[in-house]
Design a protein around this motif. Structure first.
Motif, mmCIF file in Angstrom:
data_model
loop_
_atom_site.group_PDB
_atom_site.id
_atom_site.type_symbol
_atom_site.label_atom_id
_atom_site.label_comp_id
_atom_site.label_asym_id
_atom_site.label_seq_id
_atom_site.Cartn_x
_atom_site.Cartn_y
_atom_site.Cartn_z
ATOM 1 N N TYR A 46 1.048 -1.091 0.010
ATOM 2 C CA TYR A 46 0.256 0.023 0.077
ATOM 3 C C TYR A 46 0.887 1.090 0.086
ATOM 4 O O TYR A 46 1.647 1.411 0.825
ATOM 5 N N ARG A 48 1.420 5.571 -0.443
ATOM 6 C CA ARG A 48 0.603 6.688 -0.180
ATOM 7 C C ARG A 48 1.750 7.613 -0.306
ATOM 8 O O ARG A 48 2.813 7.915 0.020
ATOM 9 N N GLU A 50 2.432 11.890 -0.817
ATOM 10 C CA GLU A 50 1.826 13.305 -0.373
ATOM 11 C C GLU A 50 3.291 14.249 -0.771
ATOM 12 O O GLU A 50 4.239 13.991 -0.992
ATOM 13 N N GLU A 61 -2.602 14.487 -3.385
ATOM 14 C CA GLU A 61 -2.502 13.183 -2.473
ATOM 15 C C GLU A 61 -3.125 12.035 -3.072
ATOM 16 O O GLU A 61 -4.166 12.233 -3.904
ATOM 17 N N ASP A 62 -2.626 10.843 -3.070
ATOM 18 C CA ASP A 62 -3.423 9.616 -3.546
ATOM 19 C C ASP A 62 -2.562 8.446 -2.916
ATOM 20 O O ASP A 62 -1.475 8.232 -2.080
ATOM 21 N N GLU A 63 -3.467 7.376 -2.710
ATOM 22 C CA GLU A 63 -3.251 6.119 -2.161
ATOM 23 C C GLU A 63 -3.440 5.171 -3.236
ATOM 24 O O GLU A 63 -4.371 5.014 -3.913
ATOM 25 N N ARG A 64 -2.437 4.182 -3.415
ATOM 26 C CA ARG A 64 -2.888 3.046 -4.371
ATOM 27 C C ARG A 64 -1.773 2.092 -3.911
ATOM 28 O O ARG A 64 -1.042 1.894 -3.075
ATOM 29 N N ASN A 178 5.332 3.465 2.002
ATOM 30 C CA ASN A 178 5.104 2.270 1.431
ATOM 31 C C ASN A 178 4.841 1.006 2.541
ATOM 32 O O ASN A 178 5.924 0.980 3.367
#
Length: 187
Positions: A46, A48, A50, A61-64, A178
């Protein structure tokens, strides 16, 4: 890299070094089942992202999901040299798209104090590449920055370990956190 990040890195490095020095005498024979010299692995994580200054003061911002593969050489029970390939995935937001990936080279310090659970800390260099697409602009950037992390390695069989780790990757002004889960095969 700002002073706040440098202070956090310095504290984490000191704590990792203290942990290794304090527990090294306790675990001299604890890793006898994993005395193999080489290992490979891979996993999913996961990620993230910033960045306070992505585009003219906008916050991006994004999370993937991120992926990585690794190759390592164990010098002894405490020290390993490790290389990774990390695909950070694609971040989308507000018409902006960022694809990032990189390779790392670094050192891993194991704490061999337990028989089947092995804490570790790692630090090294990240050689990264970023492709950016925004409305009316396309670009590519690359560089080299510092990376560090902490993790736990769980012995599952004589040759197979499960690893879970947190890593911080810095790409110029962008921080990528991560958390990953990986399998490691020991030769």
């Amino acid at each position: 890299m700002n002073l706040n990040s440098l202070s956090t890195i310095t504290r984490a490095a000191r704590m990792a070094l203290l942990a290794v020095c304090a527990t090294a005498p306790l675990g001299v024979s604890a890793e006898s089942r994993n005395s193999e010299a080489f290992y490979i692995g891979g996993g999913i994580g996961y990620a993230r992202v910033e960045s306070a200054d992505f585009l003219a003061g906008d916050t991006f911002e994004d999370e993937r999901v991120g992926y990585k593969g690794l190759l390592g050489m164990r010098a002894n029970e405490v020290v390993s040299l490790e290389a990774q390939y990390v695909d950070f995935g694609t971040a989308d937001g507000g018409g902006n798209r960022v694809d990032a990936h990189g390779a790392t080279a670094g050192i891993v310090l194991h704490v061999p104090a337990f028989v089947s659970v092995h804490p570790y800390g790692k630090a090294g260099a990240l050689f990264w590449n970023v492709d950016t697409t925004t409305p009316g602009f396309s670009g590519n950037d690359d560089g080299t920055d510092f990376t560090y992390g902490l993790g736990l390695r769980f012995a599952m069989t004589n040759h197979l370990d499960l690893r879970t780790e947190y890593e911080r990757f810095e790409l110029d002004e962008t921080d990528v956190d991560n958390v990953s889960l990986m399998l490691q095969y020991n030769f």
